[in-house]
Design a protein around this motif. Structure first.
Motif, PDB file in Angstrom:
ATOM      1  N   PHE A 105       0.832  -1.201   0.000  1.00  0.00           N
ATOM      2  CA  PHE A 105       0.000   0.000   0.000  1.00  0.00           C
ATOM      3  C   PHE A 105       0.864   1.248   0.000  1.00  0.00           C
ATOM      4  N   THR A 106       0.354   2.275  -0.669  1.00  0.00           N
ATOM      5  CA  THR A 106       0.959   3.601  -0.651  1.00  0.00           C
ATOM      6  C   THR A 106      -0.135   4.609  -0.325  1.00  0.00           C
ATOM      7  N   ALA A 107       0.249   5.873  -0.258  1.00  0.00           N
ATOM      8  CA  ALA A 107      -0.716   6.928   0.039  1.00  0.00           C
ATOM      9  C   ALA A 107      -1.738   7.102  -1.071  1.00  0.00           C
ATOM     10  N   GLU A 108      -1.496   6.511  -2.223  1.00  0.00           N
ATOM     11  CA  GLU A 108      -2.447   6.587  -3.328  1.00  0.00           C
ATOM     12  C   GLU A 108      -3.633   5.648  -3.117  1.00  0.00           C
ATOM     13  N   ASP A 109      -3.479   4.681  -2.254  1.00  0.00           N
ATOM     14  CA  ASP A 109      -4.543   3.715  -2.002  1.00  0.00           C
ATOM     15  C   ASP A 109      -5.539   4.255  -0.978  1.00  0.00           C
ATOM     16  N   GLU A 110      -6.736   3.707  -1.009  1.00  0.00           N
ATOM     17  CA  GLU A 110      -7.765   4.061  -0.042  1.00  0.00           C
ATOM     18  C   GLU A 110      -7.660   3.073   1.122  1.00  0.00           C
ATOM     19  N   VAL A 111      -7.050   3.538   2.225  1.00  0.00           N
ATOM     20  CA  VAL A 111      -6.758   2.670   3.361  1.00  0.00           C
ATOM     21  C   VAL A 111      -7.182   3.369   4.652  1.00  0.00           C
ATOM     22  N   ILE A 112      -7.893   2.651   5.496  1.00  0.00           N
ATOM     23  CA  ILE A 112      -8.107   3.143   6.855  1.00  0.00           C
ATOM     24  C   ILE A 112      -7.460   2.161   7.818  1.00  0.00           C
ATOM     25  N   THR A 113      -6.982   2.670   8.943  1.00  0.00           N
ATOM     26  CA  THR A 113      -6.213   1.859   9.878  1.00  0.00           C
ATOM     27  C   THR A 113      -6.805   1.928  11.277  1.00  0.00           C
ATOM     28  N   TYR A 114      -6.499   0.891  12.059  1.00  0.00           N
ATOM     29  CA  TYR A 114      -6.920   0.779  13.460  1.00  0.00           C
ATOM     30  C   TYR A 114      -5.802   0.043  14.177  1.00  0.00           C
ATOM     31  N   VAL A 115      -5.381   0.560  15.330  1.00  0.00           N
ATOM     32  CA  VAL A 115      -4.260  -0.037  16.060  1.00  0.00           C
ATOM     33  C   VAL A 115      -4.600  -0.084  17.547  1.00  0.00           C
ATOM     34  N   ILE A 151       1.017   6.239   5.245  1.00  0.00           N
ATOM     35  CA  ILE A 151       0.242   6.055   4.010  1.00  0.00           C
ATOM     36  C   ILE A 151      -1.266   6.060   4.226  1.00  0.00           C
ATOM     37  N   THR A 152      -1.715   5.955   5.482  1.00  0.00           N
ATOM     38  CA  THR A 152      -3.143   5.774   5.717  1.00  0.00           C
ATOM     39  C   THR A 152      -3.961   6.979   5.262  1.00  0.00           C
ATOM     40  N   SER A 153      -5.114   6.702   4.698  1.00  0.00           N
ATOM     41  CA  SER A 153      -6.054   7.767   4.355  1.00  0.00           C
ATOM     42  C   SER A 153      -6.715   8.315   5.605  1.00  0.00           C
ATOM     43  N   LEU A 154      -6.871   7.450   6.600  1.00  0.00           N
ATOM     44  CA  LEU A 154      -7.528   7.834   7.848  1.00  0.00           C
ATOM     45  C   LEU A 154      -7.171   6.824   8.922  1.00  0.00           C
ATOM     46  N   HIS A 155      -6.789   7.329  10.085  1.00  0.00           N
ATOM     47  CA  HIS A 155      -6.528   6.459  11.228  1.00  0.00           C
ATOM     48  C   HIS A 155      -7.643   6.644  12.243  1.00  0.00           C
ATOM     49  N   VAL A 156      -8.317   5.549  12.589  1.00  0.00           N
ATOM     50  CA  VAL A 156      -9.451   5.588  13.517  1.00  0.00           C
ATOM     51  C   VAL A 156      -8.966   5.187  14.903  1.00  0.00           C
ATOM     52  N   TYR A 157      -9.222   6.060  15.882  1.00  0.00           N
ATOM     53  CA  TYR A 157      -8.834   5.769  17.263  1.00  0.00           C
ATOM     54  C   TYR A 157     -10.028   6.003  18.171  1.00  0.00           C
ATOM     55  N   LEU A 158     -10.557   4.904  18.702  1.00  0.00           N
ATOM     56  CA  LEU A 158     -11.696   4.948  19.610  1.00  0.00           C
ATOM     57  C   LEU A 158     -11.260   4.456  20.983  1.00  0.00           C
ATOM     58  N   ILE A 183      -6.627  11.883  11.797  1.00  0.00           N
ATOM     59  CA  ILE A 183      -7.205  11.119  12.899  1.00  0.00           C
ATOM     60  C   ILE A 183      -8.709  11.333  12.971  1.00  0.00           C
ATOM     61  N   LEU A 184      -9.451  10.217  13.083  1.00  0.00           N
ATOM     62  CA  LEU A 184     -10.850  10.254  13.487  1.00  0.00           C
ATOM     63  C   LEU A 184     -10.911   9.593  14.853  1.00  0.00           C
ATOM     64  N   GLY A 185     -11.130  10.382  15.887  1.00  0.00           N
ATOM     65  CA  GLY A 185     -11.117   9.863  17.242  1.00  0.00           C
ATOM     66  C   GLY A 185     -12.483   9.939  17.895  1.00  0.00           C
ATOM     67  N   SER A 186     -12.653   9.166  18.948  1.00  0.00           N
ATOM     68  CA  SER A 186     -13.895   9.226  19.711  1.00  0.00           C
ATOM     69  C   SER A 186     -13.912  10.509  20.531  1.00  0.00           C
ATOM     70  N   GLY A 187     -15.086  11.095  20.674  1.00  0.00           N
ATOM     71  CA  GLY A 187     -15.217  12.336  21.427  1.00  0.00           C
ATOM     72  C   GLY A 187     -15.245  12.089  22.922  1.00  0.00           C
ATOM     73  N   THR A 188     -14.256  11.341  23.419  1.00  0.00           N
ATOM     74  CA  THR A 188     -14.131  11.046  24.847  1.00  0.00           C
ATOM     75  C   THR A 188     -12.999  11.893  25.419  1.00  0.00           C
ATOM     76  N   ASP A 189     -13.021  12.079  26.730  1.00  0.00           N
ATOM     77  CA  ASP A 189     -12.127  13.056  27.360  1.00  0.00           C
ATOM     78  C   ASP A 189     -10.645  12.836  27.071  1.00  0.00           C
ATOM     79  N   PRO A 190     -10.112  11.616  27.130  1.00  0.00           N
ATOM     80  CA  PRO A 190      -8.671  11.481  26.853  1.00  0.00           C
ATOM     81  C   PRO A 190      -8.303  11.890  25.435  1.00  0.00           C
ATOM     82  N   VAL A 191      -9.203  11.636  24.463  1.00  0.00           N
ATOM     83  CA  VAL A 191      -8.923  12.001  23.076  1.00  0.00           C
ATOM     84  C   VAL A 191      -9.064  13.508  22.881  1.00  0.00           C
ATOM     85  N   LYS A 192     -10.051  14.105  23.539  1.00  0.00           N
ATOM     86  CA  LYS A 192     -10.263  15.542  23.391  1.00  0.00           C
ATOM     87  C   LYS A 192      -9.116  16.355  23.968  1.00  0.00           C
ATOM     88  N   GLU A 193      -8.322  15.749  24.848  1.00  0.00           N
ATOM     89  CA  GLU A 193      -7.120  16.431  25.335  1.00  0.00           C
ATOM     90  C   GLU A 193      -6.095  16.590  24.218  1.00  0.00           C
TER      91      GLU A 193
END
Length: 409
Positions: A207-217, A298-305, A325-335
């Motif tokens: 994968f490269t940045a040209e690909d449509e990729v979302i990630t979760y870790v 390379i990720t198009s979007l990294h999801v962190y919940l 980053i697409l994160g959850s609207g919870t207090d540790p992430v909002k910091e």
């Protein structure tokens, strides 16, 4: 200065500061850790091993307490040999919560104790309650309250404390907060850098940045890190986006929180509950740091919940690479994330909102480029190791020589 590090899985949070201190000629470092710890490090090692497991059929609320006492006893006995040989650390840097620190002040009464606090448990307005559909019962409340027993011992015994984020610090009992510094261990911003030409091989796909990729870790696949919500979102996205690939790094286990009552892992549950195109869903387990970095580049979007809990290093490292980053609207992430400034926030439980937001992002990538730049700027300005490690060293010196305590009335 002689420094003893105490951590069940050393080096853990101390990896960066140990590397920094290794250049200090007058600093000698030692590490006490569980015999079962397979981590490799160069410090002189002192192993400890509990002689048994907690008692069968003990009161459920006392299991964690007895385990902590067993850890503390094992650490005491292992270090007693060093003490009897003349070892007297000037400073003990300890990781709280597992009991190994509980008796160190009895063993080394003249040593200063700087303790790292990650989490203090609450039944209300905290992690467990966030995930429940029904209120805690009295047995649950008692169990959670008692999990704080070794942490309270550490708070009472410490000379000073350290906590990585303001949110985590706010969960400590108020009477101790003034004696605990908020200081993160930092992000290596010279390693976690953007790279538009990066590529990463996952399985037989590159994968490269040209690909449509979302990630979760995450370390595990669990409720605390929003794995069930993420997998439902992925299932729905795959049906409408034929070119979308999803990469999940993490092991098929629960690192935080409770396992499922039905005996299935959350991965098994997800595969049996939702439909997936498995050719476009890649789950290679935990991977080397270089693979993680390349994915964030390379990720198009990294999801962190996450539930309101300990913040993951991976979020900040992803921000340092300039990942969106697409994160959850919870207090540790909002910091860390200000919505539509250096990332995006979405309700942890709202699958419709997550799907709609991700579709919009993937359809309008260029519009979100400024957020990626600001994500890295946030880490550079506030959490770079090159700025935080000298502050860490200053804290260490002030606790060791007692000057830190003069600032507290």
């Amino acid at each position: 200065m002689q420094i003893l590090f105490m951590h069940n899985n050393f080096p853990g949070q101390y990896r960066r500061i140990v590397k920094f201190l290794s250049s200090k000629k007058k600093v000698q470092m030692y590490a006490a850790t569980l015999e079962s710890n397979n981590q490799q490090f160069d410090l002189q090692r002192i192993n400890y091993k509990p002689h048994r497991q907690p008692t069968k059929n003990i009161h459920p609320s006392l299991v964690s307490t007895e385990r902590a006492v067993l850890n503390g006893q094992a650490a005491y006995q292992a270090l007693m040999k060093s003490r009897d040989s003349g070892f007297r650390p000037d400073l003990i840097m300890s990781h709280s919560g597992w009991g190994s620190n509980m008796f160190l002040k009895d063993l080394f009464p003249d040593s200063k104790l700087l303790t790292y606090f990650e989490w203090y448990y609450h039944t209300l307005n905290s992690d467990g309650e966030f995930l429940r559909t029904e209120p805690y019962g009295p047995n649950d409340e008692i169990r959670l309250r008692m999990k704080n027993t070794p942490i309270l011992h550490d708070l009472a015994a410490m000379d000073w404390g350290q906590c990585p984020t303001q949110f985590q610090h706010s969960k400590l009992p108020g009477i101790f907060q003034d004696r605990v510094s908020v200081l993160h261990d930092g992000v290596d911003t010279s390693y976690f850098v953007p790279n538009l030409n990066a590529s990463v091989k996952i399985g037989d796909k590159t994968f490269t940045a040209e690909d449509e990729v979302i990630t979760y870790v995450a370390r595990g696949m669990e409720e605390y890190r929003g794995f069930p919500q993420f997998m439902e979102t992925v299932s729905r996205l795959q049906k409408s986006r034929p070119n979308l690939h999803v990469v999940v790094l993490g092991n098929d286990r629960v690192a935080y929180g409770a396992e499922r009552d039905d005996g299935r892992t959350f991965k098994q549950w997800a595969f049996e509950t939702f439909e997936f195109d498995h050719d476009r869903l890649h789950m290679p387990g935990l991977q080397p740091l270089g693979t993680f970095r390349a994915l964030m580049q390379i990720t198009s979007l990294h999801v962190y919940l996450t539930a309101p809990f300990v913040l993951s290093w991976s979020l900040m490292e992803a921000m340092s690479t300039g990942a969106l980053i697409l994160g959850s609207g919870t207090d540790p992430v909002k910091e860390m994330i200000e919505d539509e400034s250096n990332g995006l926030l979405v309700d942890f439980f709202d699958i419709d909102a997550q799907v709609a937001k991700i579709n919009h992002i993937l359809d309008n990538k260029a519009d979100y480029q400024p957020l990626k730049v600001q994500a890295r700027r946030t880490i550079l300005d506030k959490f770079s190791v090159k700025d935080l490690l000298p502050k860490y060293w200053k804290l260490i010196q002030s606790v060791a020589n007692g000057s830190q305590f003069k600032s507290v009335s």
